[in-house]
Scaffold this motif. Sequence first.
Motif, PDB file in Angstrom:
ATOM      1  N   GLY A   3       6.191 -12.707 -32.576  1.00 23.71           N
ATOM      2  CA  GLY A   3       5.813 -11.304 -32.490  1.00 23.71           C
ATOM      3  C   GLY A   3       5.367 -10.920 -31.092  1.00 23.71           C
ATOM      4  O   GLY A   3       5.907  -9.995 -30.476  1.00 23.71           O
ATOM      5  N   THR A   4       4.370 -11.634 -30.557  1.00 20.71           N
ATOM      6  CA  THR A   4       3.892 -11.325 -29.215  1.00 20.71           C
ATOM      7  C   THR A   4       4.982 -11.570 -28.186  1.00 20.71           C
ATOM      8  O   THR A   4       5.178 -10.777 -27.259  1.00 20.71           O
ATOM      9  N   GLY A   5       5.707 -12.684 -28.348  1.00 19.33           N
ATOM     10  CA  GLY A   5       6.760 -13.003 -27.387  1.00 19.33           C
ATOM     11  C   GLY A   5       7.778 -11.897 -27.245  1.00 19.33           C
ATOM     12  O   GLY A   5       8.149 -11.510 -26.120  1.00 19.33           O
ATOM     13  N   GLN A   6       8.228 -11.330 -28.355  1.00 21.71           N
ATOM     14  CA  GLN A   6       9.237 -10.275 -28.274  1.00 21.71           C
ATOM     15  C   GLN A   6       8.633  -8.939 -27.875  1.00 21.71           C
ATOM     16  O   GLN A   6       9.191  -8.219 -27.042  1.00 21.71           O
ATOM     17  N   SER A   7       7.484  -8.600 -28.450  1.00 23.02           N
ATOM     18  CA  SER A   7       6.965  -7.244 -28.245  1.00 23.02           C
ATOM     19  C   SER A   7       6.459  -7.022 -26.823  1.00 23.02           C
ATOM     20  O   SER A   7       6.516  -5.893 -26.312  1.00 23.02           O
ATOM     21  N   VAL A   8       5.964  -8.059 -26.156  1.00 24.49           N
ATOM     22  CA  VAL A   8       5.542  -7.911 -24.767  1.00 24.49           C
ATOM     23  C   VAL A   8       6.726  -7.518 -23.886  1.00 24.49           C
ATOM     24  O   VAL A   8       6.645  -6.591 -23.065  1.00 24.49           O
ATOM     25  N   TRP A   9       7.851  -8.204 -24.082  1.00 24.13           N
ATOM     26  CA  TRP A   9       9.007  -7.912 -23.220  1.00 24.13           C
ATOM     27  C   TRP A   9       9.719  -6.629 -23.636  1.00 24.13           C
ATOM     28  O   TRP A   9      10.311  -5.934 -22.807  1.00 24.13           O
ATOM     29  N   ASP A  10       9.627  -6.292 -24.904  1.00 22.38           N
ATOM     30  CA  ASP A  10      10.121  -4.977 -25.334  1.00 22.38           C
ATOM     31  C   ASP A  10       9.353  -3.871 -24.614  1.00 22.38           C
ATOM     32  O   ASP A  10       9.943  -2.915 -24.093  1.00 22.38           O
ATOM     33  N   ALA A  11       8.010  -4.016 -24.551  1.00 20.61           N
ATOM     34  CA  ALA A  11       7.189  -3.013 -23.875  1.00 20.61           C
ATOM     35  C   ALA A  11       7.499  -2.952 -22.382  1.00 20.61           C
ATOM     36  O   ALA A  11       7.597  -1.866 -21.801  1.00 20.61           O
ATOM     37  N   LEU A  69      -3.726  -3.824 -24.427  1.00 14.71           N
ATOM     38  CA  LEU A  69      -2.643  -4.551 -25.093  1.00 14.71           C
ATOM     39  C   LEU A  69      -1.297  -3.885 -24.834  1.00 14.71           C
ATOM     40  O   LEU A  69      -0.976  -2.869 -25.441  1.00 14.71           O
ATOM     41  N   VAL A  70      -0.519  -4.473 -23.951  1.00 13.79           N
ATOM     42  CA  VAL A  70       0.677  -3.790 -23.463  1.00 13.79           C
ATOM     43  C   VAL A  70       1.704  -3.557 -24.562  1.00 13.79           C
ATOM     44  O   VAL A  70       2.396  -2.536 -24.577  1.00 13.79           O
ATOM     45  N   ASN A  71       1.812  -4.484 -25.499  1.00 14.62           N
ATOM     46  CA  ASN A  71       2.854  -4.346 -26.511  1.00 14.62           C
ATOM     47  C   ASN A  71       2.570  -3.209 -27.494  1.00 14.62           C
ATOM     48  O   ASN A  71       3.489  -2.725 -28.157  1.00 14.62           O
ATOM     49  N   LEU A  72       1.316  -2.778 -27.578  1.00 17.75           N
ATOM     50  CA  LEU A  72       0.983  -1.669 -28.471  1.00 17.75           C
ATOM     51  C   LEU A  72       0.752  -0.370 -27.716  1.00 17.75           C
ATOM     52  O   LEU A  72       1.069   0.704 -28.216  1.00 17.75           O
ATOM     53  N   VAL A  73       0.195  -0.452 -26.505  1.00 21.67           N
ATOM     54  CA  VAL A  73      -0.011   0.757 -25.714  1.00 21.67           C
ATOM     55  C   VAL A  73       1.321   1.294 -25.195  1.00 21.67           C
ATOM     56  O   VAL A  73       1.574   2.499 -25.194  1.00 21.67           O
ATOM     57  N   ALA A  74       2.196   0.375 -24.765  1.00 17.66           N
ATOM     58  CA  ALA A  74       3.464   0.780 -24.172  1.00 17.66           C
ATOM     59  C   ALA A  74       4.660   0.478 -25.063  1.00 17.66           C
ATOM     60  O   ALA A  74       5.804   0.603 -24.629  1.00 17.66           O
ATOM     61  N   GLY A  75       4.419   0.080 -26.300  1.00 18.55           N
ATOM     62  CA  GLY A  75       5.503  -0.236 -27.222  1.00 18.55           C
ATOM     63  C   GLY A  75       5.084   0.016 -28.656  1.00 18.55           C
ATOM     64  O   GLY A  75       4.055   0.661 -28.922  1.00 18.55           O
ATOM     65  N   ASP A  76       5.857  -0.514 -29.583  1.00 16.67           N
ATOM     66  CA  ASP A  76       5.583  -0.325 -31.011  1.00 16.67           C
ATOM     67  C   ASP A  76       4.933  -1.541 -31.645  1.00 16.67           C
ATOM     68  O   ASP A  76       4.844  -1.636 -32.872  1.00 16.67           O
ATOM     69  N   GLY A  77       4.473  -2.499 -30.820  1.00 10.58           N
ATOM     70  CA  GLY A  77       3.864  -3.686 -31.388  1.00 10.58           C
ATOM     71  C   GLY A  77       4.903  -4.669 -31.907  1.00 10.58           C
ATOM     72  O   GLY A  77       6.088  -4.584 -31.586  1.00 10.58           O
ATOM     73  N   HIS A  78       4.442  -5.585 -32.732  1.00 12.59           N
ATOM     74  CA  HIS A  78       5.317  -6.643 -33.232  1.00 12.59           C
ATOM     75  C   HIS A  78       6.410  -6.088 -34.140  1.00 12.59           C
ATOM     76  O   HIS A  78       6.223  -5.056 -34.797  1.00 12.59           O
ATOM     77  N   PRO A  79       7.544  -6.786 -34.219  1.00 11.38           N
ATOM     78  CA  PRO A  79       8.602  -6.367 -35.139  1.00 11.38           C
ATOM     79  C   PRO A  79       8.109  -6.310 -36.584  1.00 11.38           C
ATOM     80  O   PRO A  79       7.231  -7.071 -37.000  1.00 11.38           O
ATOM     81  N   ALA A 114       6.159 -16.897 -22.815  1.00  5.46           N
ATOM     82  CA  ALA A 114       6.878 -17.735 -21.853  1.00  5.46           C
ATOM     83  C   ALA A 114       8.298 -18.024 -22.330  1.00  5.46           C
ATOM     84  O   ALA A 114       9.267 -17.956 -21.552  1.00  5.46           O
ATOM     85  N   GLN A 115       8.445 -18.357 -23.600  1.00  2.18           N
ATOM     86  CA  GLN A 115       9.775 -18.708 -24.127  1.00  2.18           C
ATOM     87  C   GLN A 115      10.717 -17.513 -24.093  1.00  2.18           C
ATOM     88  O   GLN A 115      11.897 -17.639 -23.741  1.00  2.18           O
ATOM     89  N   ARG A 116      10.227 -16.340 -24.452  1.00  3.50           N
ATOM     90  CA  ARG A 116      11.083 -15.154 -24.438  1.00  3.50           C
ATOM     91  C   ARG A 116      11.441 -14.755 -23.006  1.00  3.50           C
ATOM     92  O   ARG A 116      12.544 -14.289 -22.744  1.00  3.50           O
ATOM     93  N   ALA A 117      10.498 -14.917 -22.071  1.00  2.00           N
ATOM     94  CA  ALA A 117      10.805 -14.607 -20.677  1.00  2.00           C
ATOM     95  C   ALA A 117      11.904 -15.520 -20.155  1.00  2.00           C
ATOM     96  O   ALA A 117      12.837 -15.075 -19.474  1.00  2.00           O
ATOM     97  N   ARG A 118      11.818 -16.803 -20.482  1.00  2.43           N
ATOM     98  CA  ARG A 118      12.865 -17.730 -20.068  1.00  2.43           C
ATOM     99  C   ARG A 118      14.192 -17.349 -20.707  1.00  2.43           C
ATOM    100  O   ARG A 118      15.246 -17.393 -20.062  1.00  2.43           O
ATOM    101  N   GLY A 119      14.155 -16.950 -21.966  1.00  2.00           N
ATOM    102  CA  GLY A 119      15.377 -16.538 -22.645  1.00  2.00           C
ATOM    103  C   GLY A 119      16.028 -15.312 -22.020  1.00  2.00           C
ATOM    104  O   GLY A 119      17.248 -15.140 -22.100  1.00  2.00           O
TER     105      GLY A 119
END
Length: 409
Positions: A177-185, A328-338, A212-217
């Motif tokens: 959840g955090t891995g994807q939503s941070v980069w989505d934001a 919290l960047v994934n919620l302030v600048a995005g929709d949070g976790h999937p 880290a894993q999603r950034a590498r991906g």
Amino acid sequence: MDLGERKLLWVERFMPVLRTLRAEFERTRPFSGLTIAIALHLEAKTAYLADTLRAGGAEVYLASSNPLSTQDDVARAVAARGVRVFARRGATQEEYEAYLEELVRARPHLLVDDGGDLVHLLHTRYPEIAASVIGGAEETTTGILRLRALARSGRLRFPMVLVNDTPTKHLFDNRYGTGQSVWDAFVRTTNLLVAGKTVVVHGYGWCGKGVAQRARGLGAEVVVTEVHPVRALEAHLEGFRVLPALEAAAIGDVFVTVTGNARVLGREHFARMKDGAFLMNAGHFDVEVAVSELREMAVRIDEDVRPNVDAYVLPDGRTLYLLGKGRLVNLVAGDGHPAEIMDLSFALQALSLLYLRERHAREGRLAPELLPVPPEVDEEVARRKLAALGIAIDHLTEDQRRYLEGEEA
């Protein structure tokens, strides 16, 4: 139909575990006669959890656990369904605290907290109301740290279920959840590539692993900073470069704090960063990036150069970009976790409240202690999710069960 209601219907489609629980709760009404207070990031998945508990018979009071994470259209939609809502996006600190006090004044029997502000308020300002709380459940690592401090000092007044610590939560919500939503934001806010950038992830707990894993991906070169030797070694063995934060400050293009601690990035780090570096916080409170120090260093601050991006111009001409005000960047600048991830986490919350309700009905007043999610609850959530995905798994034979339990050689 307004946008908030459409958002609710959308996440419902992708939250099959919570959807089945809602159907059961509507039949059995296990929370009839109870008041439930919820302090979570107020977006569509949270709203669906609140409405699920309302469908189970509860009087539900809902506030946000962050002044900038409320989606006002969702707040209006869930209020129209009968949940009592106290939140707005961009609330001042005073308004934020007043909204939490509305939840306290409702005299809740059960509660769900995210980060510990609601529990803290009950313990510090309203101990007489805390005395009547059956129990609650905590969503985050930060909140659990605060709960452990309360318990160590002997001040905890009611039981709290540590939802964040159970496998289904930290393995999936924190990592995927955090891995994807941070980069989505990051992507939706900046409209920039991740590929080719050097990303510095501060903290390699479950959330940091996911980031880290999603950034590498996505094609980034990833550097990890850590204070824990075991986690630092784990990051190294998983192929990430491990550096002290001061060294990493000079080479990073994007910095993400995911530690739960304070002042992870401060004046000495900002002084070394490249022109154009991005700063993001994925920890619960806005203390990991020392925004006050960045503000003091800046000769000019250009707010909202893009929505949710502030530019801090330093005396030497370098510009550092802060996303989401350091919250919290994934919620302030995005929709949070999937939605599929929060389906698991919020099903755990709902079943944890049911567990407390049933224990209280059998045993009366429960001891003020920190409780794990019962393993059978964790496994039930995973089992329901597998069924919703159409995935079948094997089961132990009786002989295998007996062998594992040592009943025969």
